[in-house]
Write a protein that holds these residues in place. Structure first.
Motif, PDB file in Angstrom:
ATOM      1  N   ARG A 139      31.007 -29.852  -4.537  1.00 51.21           N
ATOM      2  CA  ARG A 139      30.605 -29.668  -5.941  1.00 51.21           C
ATOM      3  C   ARG A 139      31.675 -30.215  -6.888  1.00 51.21           C
ATOM      4  N   LYS A 140      32.930 -30.033  -6.515  1.00 49.69           N
ATOM      5  CA  LYS A 140      34.027 -30.554  -7.337  1.00 49.69           C
ATOM      6  C   LYS A 140      34.016 -32.087  -7.345  1.00 49.69           C
ATOM      7  N   LEU A 141      33.824 -32.705  -6.189  1.00 51.10           N
ATOM      8  CA  LEU A 141      33.762 -34.165  -6.104  1.00 51.10           C
ATOM      9  C   LEU A 141      32.593 -34.721  -6.912  1.00 51.10           C
ATOM     10  N   LYS A 142      31.472 -34.013  -6.902  1.00 49.77           N
ATOM     11  CA  LYS A 142      30.273 -34.450  -7.620  1.00 49.77           C
ATOM     12  C   LYS A 142      30.490 -34.475  -9.136  1.00 49.77           C
ATOM     13  N   GLU A 143      31.388 -33.625  -9.630  1.00 54.83           N
ATOM     14  CA  GLU A 143      31.646 -33.580 -11.074  1.00 54.83           C
ATOM     15  C   GLU A 143      32.067 -34.940 -11.618  1.00 54.83           C
ATOM     16  N   ASN A 144      32.784 -35.724 -10.827  1.00 54.95           N
ATOM     17  CA  ASN A 144      33.223 -37.071 -11.215  1.00 54.95           C
ATOM     18  C   ASN A 144      32.681 -38.083 -10.213  1.00 54.95           C
ATOM     19  N   TYR A 145      31.400 -38.019  -9.983  1.00 47.60           N
ATOM     20  CA  TYR A 145      30.730 -38.784  -8.934  1.00 47.60           C
ATOM     21  C   TYR A 145      31.089 -40.276  -8.980  1.00 47.60           C
ATOM     22  N   THR A 146      30.804 -40.929 -10.082  1.00 46.97           N
ATOM     23  CA  THR A 146      31.047 -42.364 -10.189  1.00 46.97           C
ATOM     24  C   THR A 146      32.536 -42.678 -10.180  1.00 46.97           C
ATOM     25  N   GLU A 147      33.328 -41.894 -10.915  1.00 48.86           N
ATOM     26  CA  GLU A 147      34.771 -42.119 -10.976  1.00 48.86           C
ATOM     27  C   GLU A 147      35.425 -41.949  -9.608  1.00 48.86           C
ATOM     28  N   ASN A 148      34.846 -41.117  -8.767  1.00 56.31           N
ATOM     29  CA  ASN A 148      35.377 -40.913  -7.416  1.00 56.31           C
ATOM     30  C   ASN A 148      35.004 -42.047  -6.467  1.00 56.31           C
ATOM     31  N   GLY A 149      34.134 -42.961  -6.921  1.00 58.12           N
ATOM     32  CA  GLY A 149      33.784 -44.115  -6.096  1.00 58.12           C
ATOM     33  C   GLY A 149      32.464 -44.022  -5.368  1.00 58.12           C
ATOM     34  N   PHE A 150      31.656 -43.008  -5.671  1.00 54.39           N
ATOM     35  CA  PHE A 150      30.345 -42.879  -5.057  1.00 54.39           C
ATOM     36  C   PHE A 150      29.337 -43.704  -5.853  1.00 54.39           C
ATOM     37  N   THR A 151      28.350 -44.281  -5.161  1.00 53.72           N
ATOM     38  CA  THR A 151      27.318 -45.042  -5.854  1.00 53.72           C
ATOM     39  C   THR A 151      26.036 -44.221  -5.911  1.00 53.72           C
ATOM     40  N   GLY A 152      25.216 -44.527  -6.891  1.00 55.24           N
ATOM     41  CA  GLY A 152      24.026 -43.743  -7.146  1.00 55.24           C
ATOM     42  C   GLY A 152      22.918 -43.946  -6.131  1.00 55.24           C
ATOM     43  N   PHE A 153      21.948 -43.074  -6.221  1.00 55.27           N
ATOM     44  CA  PHE A 153      20.775 -43.088  -5.356  1.00 55.27           C
ATOM     45  C   PHE A 153      19.582 -42.677  -6.210  1.00 55.27           C
ATOM     46  N   ARG A 154      18.659 -43.580  -6.415  1.00 53.09           N
ATOM     47  CA  ARG A 154      17.467 -43.297  -7.220  1.00 53.09           C
ATOM     48  C   ARG A 154      17.822 -42.693  -8.574  1.00 53.09           C
ATOM     49  N   ASN A 155      18.758 -43.317  -9.261  1.00 54.34           N
ATOM     50  CA  ASN A 155      19.208 -42.892 -10.586  1.00 54.34           C
ATOM     51  C   ASN A 155      19.811 -41.493 -10.609  1.00 54.34           C
ATOM     52  N   SER A 156      20.384 -41.086  -9.500  1.00 55.87           N
ATOM     53  CA  SER A 156      21.029 -39.783  -9.421  1.00 55.87           C
ATOM     54  C   SER A 156      22.175 -39.876  -8.420  1.00 55.87           C
ATOM     55  N   ILE A 157      22.572 -38.735  -7.893  1.00 55.31           N
ATOM     56  CA  ILE A 157      23.623 -38.687  -6.876  1.00 55.31           C
ATOM     57  C   ILE A 157      22.987 -38.641  -5.489  1.00 55.31           C
ATOM     58  N   ASN A 158      23.783 -38.926  -4.487  1.00 55.27           N
ATOM     59  CA  ASN A 158      23.386 -38.664  -3.106  1.00 55.27           C
ATOM     60  C   ASN A 158      24.383 -37.641  -2.585  1.00 55.27           C
ATOM     61  N   GLU A 159      23.885 -36.540  -2.080  1.00 53.91           N
ATOM     62  CA  GLU A 159      24.785 -35.478  -1.626  1.00 53.91           C
ATOM     63  C   GLU A 159      25.524 -35.831  -0.346  1.00 53.91           C
ATOM     64  N   GLU A 160      24.957 -36.717   0.470  1.00 55.66           N
ATOM     65  CA  GLU A 160      25.544 -37.013   1.779  1.00 55.66           C
ATOM     66  C   GLU A 160      26.998 -37.494   1.708  1.00 55.66           C
ATOM     67  N   PRO A 161      27.310 -38.548   0.937  1.00 57.98           N
ATOM     68  CA  PRO A 161      28.711 -39.000   0.919  1.00 57.98           C
ATOM     69  C   PRO A 161      29.656 -37.981   0.289  1.00 57.98           C
ATOM     70  N   VAL A 162      29.173 -37.200  -0.651  1.00 54.11           N
ATOM     71  CA  VAL A 162      30.000 -36.167  -1.283  1.00 54.11           C
ATOM     72  C   VAL A 162      30.347 -35.092  -0.256  1.00 54.11           C
ATOM     73  N   ILE A 163      29.343 -34.653   0.490  1.00 54.60           N
ATOM     74  CA  ILE A 163      29.588 -33.658   1.534  1.00 54.60           C
ATOM     75  C   ILE A 163      30.446 -34.259   2.641  1.00 54.60           C
ATOM     76  N   ALA A 164      30.251 -35.555   2.953  1.00 49.51           N
ATOM     77  CA  ALA A 164      31.061 -36.207   3.988  1.00 49.51           C
ATOM     78  C   ALA A 164      32.547 -36.169   3.637  1.00 49.51           C
ATOM     79  N   VAL A 165      32.881 -36.508   2.402  1.00 50.46           N
ATOM     80  CA  VAL A 165      34.291 -36.479   1.988  1.00 50.46           C
ATOM     81  C   VAL A 165      34.800 -35.039   2.006  1.00 50.46           C
TER      82      VAL A 165
END
Length: 179
Positions: A139-165
């Motif tokens: 949840r903390k990583l998701k707060e800065n999703y794009t800044e953390n280097g994650f790319t979007g999925f269907r105009n939103s977030i993808n939980e998989e890479p966030v949970i992976a990290v």
């Protein structure tokens, strides 16, 4: 889809307790699920909801299954394999490639030797400090999703890479489901 999942679970694992998160009235799922849990809009839309499975689950041991899945045989072997862990996903450990993030760059950024790569259609966890840490970190990583280097999925977030990290930061690896 949630009703079809429930029916497939009833056929293949009739004694397993089932819960559903829903915004539908309880009577919509009567006979399909043992527990109906109210959907919490404050958790966000779409895949954001999966970052709160620890808050939703009423069980000490949870195997989350996406509602677009069906059980085609008993879940016993999968649960037995997972129960050796406090948090489990089925997949592989990766050190490079693109998966809603640059895996090598993410490993370097967070000081992780590898990241679990998996499909988030299932998550297993026990009510534990480990699971709580993983979900809190995600949840903390998701707060800065794009800044953390994650790319979007269907105009939103993808939980998989966030949970992976979050898993990697908590020294939890994917497990091989042995087919």
């Amino acid at each position: 889809m949630a009703k079809m999942l429930a029916l497939s679970l009833k056929i293949n694992d009739p004694n397993i307790r089932r819960a559903v998160v829903t915004d539908a009235p309880d009577d919509e799922f009567r006979g399909f699920y043992d527990i109906c849990i109210p959907y919490e809009p404050a958790y966000g839309k779409g895949l954001n909801q999966k970052l709160h499975l620890d808050k939703y689950s009423p069980f000490d041991e949870t195997l989350f299954i996406d509602s677009d899945c069906l059980a085609v045989k008993s879940l016993g072997p999968a649960v037995a394999l997972c129960s050796e862990h406090l948090f489990a996903v089925f997949g592989d450990q990766v050190t490079s490639g693109e998966w809603y993030m640059d895996v090598a760059a993410m490993c370097k950024k967070f000081g992780c030797p590898s990241l679990p790569m998996f499909n988030g259609g299932t998550y297993y966890f026990k009510g534990s400090e480990t699971a709580t840490k993983i979900y809190n970190q995600a949840r903390k990583l998701k707060e800065n999703y794009t800044e953390n280097g994650f790319t979007g999925f269907r105009n939103s977030i993808n939980e998989e890479p966030v949970i992976a990290v979050a898993m990697a930061l908590n020294h939890v690896e994917a497990i091989d489901d042995r087919g």
